[in-house]
Scaffold this motif. Structure first.
Motif, PDB file in Angstrom:
ATOM      1  N   TYR A  31       0.832  -1.198   0.000  1.00 32.95           N
ATOM      2  CA  TYR A  31       0.000   0.000   0.000  1.00 32.95           C
ATOM      3  C   TYR A  31       0.871   1.255   0.000  1.00 32.95           C
ATOM      4  CZ  TYR A  31      -3.113   3.577   1.845  1.00 32.95           C
ATOM      5  OH  TYR A  31      -3.828   4.724   2.039  1.00 32.95           O
ATOM      6  N   LYS A  32       0.570   2.168  -0.916  1.00 34.58           N
ATOM      7  CA  LYS A  32       1.366   3.395  -1.032  1.00 34.58           C
ATOM      8  C   LYS A  32       0.720   4.532  -0.234  1.00 34.58           C
ATOM      9  CE  LYS A  32       4.415   2.046  -4.166  1.00 34.58           C
ATOM     10  NZ  LYS A  32       4.102   0.636  -3.875  1.00 34.58           N
ATOM     11  N   PHE A  33       1.552   5.146   0.564  1.00 31.59           N
ATOM     12  CA  PHE A  33       1.090   6.345   1.267  1.00 31.59           C
ATOM     13  C   PHE A  33       0.964   7.492   0.286  1.00 31.59           C
ATOM     14  CE2 PHE A  33       1.929   6.499   5.992  1.00 31.59           C
ATOM     15  CZ  PHE A  33       1.899   5.140   6.146  1.00 31.59           C
ATOM     16  N   VAL A  34      -0.097   8.242   0.358  1.00 30.17           N
ATOM     17  CA  VAL A  34      -0.116   9.553  -0.272  1.00 30.17           C
ATOM     18  C   VAL A  34      -0.620  10.486   0.812  1.00 30.17           C
ATOM     19  CG1 VAL A  34      -1.038  10.996  -2.089  1.00 30.17           C
ATOM     20  CG2 VAL A  34      -0.608   8.604  -2.527  1.00 30.17           C
ATOM     21  N   GLU A  35       0.260  11.239   1.371  1.00 27.79           N
ATOM     22  CA  GLU A  35      -0.142  12.035   2.521  1.00 27.79           C
ATOM     23  C   GLU A  35       0.761  13.251   2.636  1.00 27.79           C
ATOM     24  OE1 GLU A  35      -0.807   9.633   5.968  1.00 27.79           O
ATOM     25  OE2 GLU A  35      -0.724  11.346   7.318  1.00 27.79           O
ATOM     26  N   CYS A  36       0.138  14.418   2.711  1.00 29.36           N
ATOM     27  CA  CYS A  36       0.891  15.652   2.934  1.00 29.36           C
ATOM     28  C   CYS A  36       0.527  16.163   4.312  1.00 29.36           C
ATOM     29  CB  CYS A  36       0.526  16.697   1.874  1.00 29.36           C
ATOM     30  SG  CYS A  36       1.282  18.292   2.209  1.00 29.36           S
ATOM     31  N   ILE A  37       1.532  16.386   5.118  1.00 28.60           N
ATOM     32  CA  ILE A  37       1.279  16.755   6.513  1.00 28.60           C
ATOM     33  C   ILE A  37       0.640  18.148   6.601  1.00 28.60           C
ATOM     34  CG2 ILE A  37       3.427  17.928   7.214  1.00 28.60           C
ATOM     35  CD1 ILE A  37       1.986  14.935   9.095  1.00 28.60           C
ATOM     36  N   TYR A  78       6.197  23.259  11.820  1.00 32.85           N
ATOM     37  CA  TYR A  78       6.293  22.161  10.848  1.00 32.85           C
ATOM     38  C   TYR A  78       5.993  20.864  11.594  1.00 32.85           C
ATOM     39  CZ  TYR A  78       8.665  25.619   7.981  1.00 32.85           C
ATOM     40  OH  TYR A  78       8.963  26.738   7.263  1.00 32.85           O
ATOM     41  N   TRP A  79       5.490  19.881  10.875  1.00 30.31           N
ATOM     42  CA  TRP A  79       5.001  18.670  11.560  1.00 30.31           C
ATOM     43  C   TRP A  79       5.537  17.361  11.016  1.00 30.31           C
ATOM     44  CZ3 TRP A  79       1.051  22.293   9.891  1.00 30.31           C
ATOM     45  CH2 TRP A  79       0.620  23.143  10.914  1.00 30.31           C
ATOM     46  N   ASN A  80       6.397  17.409  10.030  1.00 28.56           N
ATOM     47  CA  ASN A  80       6.752  16.140   9.398  1.00 28.56           C
ATOM     48  C   ASN A  80       8.025  15.499   9.964  1.00 28.56           C
ATOM     49  OD1 ASN A  80       5.394  14.487   7.590  1.00 28.56           O
ATOM     50  ND2 ASN A  80       6.947  14.807   6.000  1.00 28.56           N
ATOM     51  N   GLY A  81       8.333  15.811  11.222  1.00 28.49           N
ATOM     52  CA  GLY A  81       9.536  15.264  11.853  1.00 28.49           C
ATOM     53  C   GLY A  81       9.438  13.777  12.151  1.00 28.49           C
ATOM     54  N   CYS A 136      10.019  16.733   3.632  1.00 25.72           N
ATOM     55  CA  CYS A 136       9.806  17.763   4.659  1.00 25.72           C
ATOM     56  C   CYS A 136       8.333  17.923   4.979  1.00 25.72           C
ATOM     57  CB  CYS A 136      10.401  19.102   4.249  1.00 25.72           C
ATOM     58  SG  CYS A 136       9.572  19.860   2.842  1.00 25.72           S
ATOM     59  N   LYS A 137       7.464  17.593   3.998  1.00 28.04           N
ATOM     60  CA  LYS A 137       6.041  17.731   4.266  1.00 28.04           C
ATOM     61  C   LYS A 137       5.236  16.511   3.845  1.00 28.04           C
ATOM     62  CE  LYS A 137       4.717  21.429   2.149  1.00 28.04           C
ATOM     63  NZ  LYS A 137       3.657  22.246   1.602  1.00 28.04           N
ATOM     64  N   GLN A 138       5.869  15.596   3.119  1.00 26.64           N
ATOM     65  CA  GLN A 138       5.145  14.436   2.635  1.00 26.64           C
ATOM     66  C   GLN A 138       5.482  13.209   3.472  1.00 26.64           C
ATOM     67  OE1 GLN A 138       5.707  13.824  -1.542  1.00 26.64           O
ATOM     68  NE2 GLN A 138       4.259  12.140  -1.654  1.00 26.64           N
ATOM     69  N   GLN A 139       4.458  12.439   3.789  1.00 24.68           N
ATOM     70  CA  GLN A 139       4.662  11.240   4.597  1.00 24.68           C
ATOM     71  C   GLN A 139       4.989  10.033   3.720  1.00 24.68           C
ATOM     72  OE1 GLN A 139       3.491  10.365   8.357  1.00 24.68           O
ATOM     73  NE2 GLN A 139       4.762  12.186   8.318  1.00 24.68           N
ATOM     74  N   TYR A 140       5.775   9.136   4.263  1.00 24.30           N
ATOM     75  CA  TYR A 140       5.949   7.836   3.632  1.00 24.30           C
ATOM     76  C   TYR A 140       5.812   6.758   4.693  1.00 24.30           C
ATOM     77  CZ  TYR A 140      10.867   8.578   5.151  1.00 24.30           C
ATOM     78  OH  TYR A 140      12.001   8.849   5.874  1.00 24.30           O
ATOM     79  N   ASN A 141       5.767   5.510   4.248  1.00 27.62           N
ATOM     80  CA  ASN A 141       5.692   4.401   5.186  1.00 27.62           C
ATOM     81  C   ASN A 141       7.114   3.975   5.540  1.00 27.62           C
ATOM     82  OD1 ASN A 141       5.236   2.117   6.623  1.00 27.62           O
ATOM     83  ND2 ASN A 141       3.994   1.077   5.056  1.00 27.62           N
TER      84      ASN A 141
END
Lengths: 328, 426
Positions: free
Chosen positions: A2-8, A155-158, A312-317
């Motif tokens: 399953y591919k993540f598509v997510e922008c924080i 920022y939140w993608n840490g 920096c803003k996009q999530q991955y698994n």
């Protein structure tokens, strides 16, 4: 897989951003020069509509603000804890899993800014606490700041793999941390214990003579163990660690593991645990190099399955990112 | 275990799930919102014109389940309004709960408030779908009945923006085209002016906000008709409309209300201030879409190419029904196509070829006719419904239209397919 598509940032006050304005939105197909909806990640607002309503312009990006340094605790010559007073609204926004800010001294241009994770939040003092390792030009510039410092955020993608931590309730999370990289796990512990989750932290002190974060984890109710996790000489996991993992996977019903070390560390432990328990989900600290935090400069890009991810803003698994075929 | 996964719980998805279950399969129905029936929650018109024939054909074929429920929920039987005869109006305020109980009692598993966002495809076969939580759901055969309406971005690009309709995209997340995710490109419908999509054709007024006189007439007769003030007549609006059977001159010059529990206003949208100038409408307000004074939802933006067994061309185990399967308008049309999709999905599980409905029945003819005509010039500007416009004319011409149940029964018996949809296959 399953591919993540997510922008924080999707759905936040910083969305739509410049990527959307230029037809490079991470989420919205209408803003990727397509003419139909294919919205794989919905956060409650339509980014396309938000952009039109904003006159086809990106929302205002985050700006540097001059803030007071309340205290600097010197752990080592190259290891400092900064206490910085910020506005109440920024403080609230930073009280989230994966929160970080850009810091720089007031004297230098914006490209001196470097991303630092929030370790702790103090509402009484209205301050954020950050653990900073001094090891390059940008952090040396921060070290020169004693009274005032420039802060840009929130920022939140840490943390990557946030969807496995979000809305978690009455579950068990194992945090495996090493050195400075364990700092973002403190905020994770703070947020998760609020929802009655059990946090077990296993911390490797790294090159320091003690675990700097232990007290912070304990403060928020984590069960902390100190252990040497990794042999850096031959890049292997220690026998102590292997025994510990065997015991804990038998004893506890672990739902999520947070890997809070450098990339080598994260890769070793994620693969080690994944082959033993495929049902466990993984989050990890985000170790990417970042310069702008807005998805523009490209320094944070990682490639996954041939696709570029602006980390920096996009999530991955994290499992996908750190996965190696033979599992080691 | 023979496993059918239906994505989208509107009329077509409910019909497909019921049919697959009746055939003996293990059925999972995945619905994005908290209610089944989708736009059927604001519909209500059954059996008008050729839909009567279609409903009776399906009943004779053995797919009577939903029609029995609809009959039980009917407020008005056999009413007339301009261009339409012997229409039944079901009560939209109670129908969903009735259908839902029926489906759950049959043992169909339903996931509510669950959005499917992606698929795992291998060798033209869908192995699994992914929910937006990341959860993987494996299946042997899939039926997509996600419709072709919205979501918000499309309603903005091709319409006047989100009007907050019953689909409630902002609350539950947008529809995703499963077939397109699986690599089969969507077909888009057009309007007369060549713009893609079409606007939903009716809206709902809160009946309690109308005058007692109008309410009484609606409650007793089912219909209320009054003139549109001369200065407000706007025949241009008809061109945008989905429902060509209601795109008649009378629908521009008259206000036509039908009692479906709410007062169904037979126009896409109507500025509130203008509406309130009418006698008895002084306090009126919209109930669907909530912004019915501004716009309505945009449809026909996401159809999959299919054959006449309802299988998607280019994929081995994906079937479609309802608007996803073509330029069909209405609940009856959704139930017809959904039922056939459900039936053939189970046949394919058994290794059997899918069946086509005979063209001597209107239910079979419309499926074939839509597929052929859609490919011709201007075919994408047409809509296909038993209830009016071009297809109803064709029904009359080909002698497919009748309201005589005996004739329909005999026809179906002669074709040796009486109660075919009651057969257990597994």
């Amino acid at each position: 897989m399953y591919k993540f598509v997510e922008c924080i940032d999707a759905g936040s006050e910083y969305c739509p951003c410049h990527l959307a304005e230029k037809g490079e939105c991470i989420i919205c197909s209408q803003l990727q020069n397509k003419v139909f909806c294919d919205c794989l990640y919905w956060k409650g607002t339509c980014i396309y509509e938000e952009l039109l309503k904003n006159g086809n312009k990106a929302k205002k990006t985050r700006q540097y603000k001059k803030c007071d340094i309340i205290a600097i605790e010197k752990i080592r010559d190259d290891l400092l804890i900064y206490d910085i007073r910020v506005s109440n609204s920024l403080l609230r926004e930073l009280d989230n899993i994966g929160a970080y800010v850009f810091l720089k001294s007031p004297n230098f241009p914006d490209y001196f800014g470097t991303p630092i994770s929030i370790m702790d939040i103090n509402y009484e003092q209205q301050s954020i606490k950050l653990l900073i390792k001094i090891h390059g030009i940008k952090t040396k510039d921060i070290k020169d700041c004693n009274e005032k410092i420039m802060v840009k955020g929130p920022y939140w993608n840490g943390i990557q793999g946030q969807r496995f931590l979000r809305n978690l309730k009455d579950k068990s999370v194992l945090i495996l941390g090493r050195g400075v990289a364990a700092a973002p796990g403190v905020l994770v512990t703070r947020r998760l214990t609020l929802n009655n989750n059990k946090i077990i932290a296993l911390l490797d002190k790294g090159r320091s003579d003690k675990n700097i974060c232990t007290d912070y984890y304990t403060k928020y109710g984590a069960e902390v163990n100190n252990l040497s996790i990794i042999n850096y000489k031959d890049k292997t996991l220690t026998d102590d660690f292997k025994k510990y993992i065997k015991d804990i996977l038998e004893k506890e019903n672990i739902d999520v593991v947070l890997a809070a070390g450098d990339d080598e560390f994260n890769s070793l432990i994620i693969n080690y645990i994944h082959v033993r328990r495929t049902d466990i989900c993984f989050a990890s600290v985000n170790n990417s190099i970042m310069c702008c935090g807005e998805g523009i400069c490209g320094s944070c890009i990682v490639k996954l399955s041939g696709k570029e991810i602006r980390s920096c803003k996009q999530q991955y698994n994290p499992l996908e990112y750190y996965y190696v075929e033979d599992g080691k | 275990m023979m496993n059918v996964v239906v994505i989208g719980g509107g009329w077509a998805g409910c019909a497909a799930a019921i049919q697959a279950k009746k055939c003996g399969a293990d059925v999972l129905l995945i619905e994005r919102t908290d209610m089944l029936l989708g736009l059927g929650n604001v519909g209500g018109i059954m059996r008008n014109n050729g839909r009567y024939t279609a409903a009776e054909e399906l009943i004779a074929l053995g797919a009577d389940d939903l029609f029995n429920i609809i009959d039980r929920c009917t407020r008005h039987k056999s009413i007339e309004f301009p261009g339409h005869k012997h229409a039944d109006l079901y009560d939209v305020t109670i129908i969903e709960a009735h259908v839902r109980r029926y489906i759950l009692d049959m043992g169909i598993r339903v996931l509510f408030e669950t959005r499917v966002v992606d698929v795992d495809v291998e060798d033209k076969k869908i192995k699994a779908v992914f929910l937006d939580s990341g959860t993987r759901i494996d299946g042997d055969v899939f039926i997509e009945t996600t419709g072709s309406t919205g979501p918000m971005g499309n309603c903005i690009r091709y319409g006047k923006g989100c009007s907050m309709c019953i689909l409630r995209c902002p609350a539950y997340g947008p529809r995703i085209s499963i077939s397109q995710r699986a690599g089969v490109e969507d077909i888009l419908g057009m309007r007369d002016d060549g713009v893609f999509g079409a606007m939903s054709g009716s809206c709902k007024l809160d009946k309690d906000s109308l005058s007692k006189e109008i309410r009484d007439e609606l409650n007793t007769k089912g219909v209320y008709i009054t003139d549109v003030p001369q200065e407000d007549i706007n025949p241009e609006k008809l061109k945008m409309k989905v429902c060509q059977q209601y795109a008649l001159k009378e629908f521009a010059e008259k206000i036509i209300l039908l009692d479906t529990g709410h007062a169904k206003l037979m126009t896409s949208y109507y500025p509130l201030e203008k509406l309130r100038k009418l006698k008895g409408f002084e306090n009126v307000r919209f109930i669907d879409p909530y912004a019915g004074g501004k716009a309505n939802s945009i449809r026909y933006l996401s159809m999959a190419p299919r054959n006449d067994t309802m299988k998607v061309i280019g994929l081995d185990n994906l079937y479609v029904g309802g608007e996803k399967s073509g330029l069909f308008v209405g609940h009856t049309e959704a139930i017809v196509t959904g039922t056939l999709a459900g039936y053939n999905a189970v046949r394919s599980l058994m290794g059997l070829n899918g069946i086509e409905l005979p063209v001597s029945l209107c239910t079979g003819d419309i499926i074939k006719y839509e597929n052929e005509t859609k490919r011709k010039k201007d075919g994408l500007k047409k809509r296909y419904t038993f209830a009016g416009s071009e297809y109803f004319e064709r029904m009359k011409k080909l002698n497919l239209y009748t309201t005589d149940k005996e004739i329909i029964n005999k026809k179906v018996e002669a074709l040796m397919i009486k109660d075919i949809f009651k057969q257990k296959l597994i």
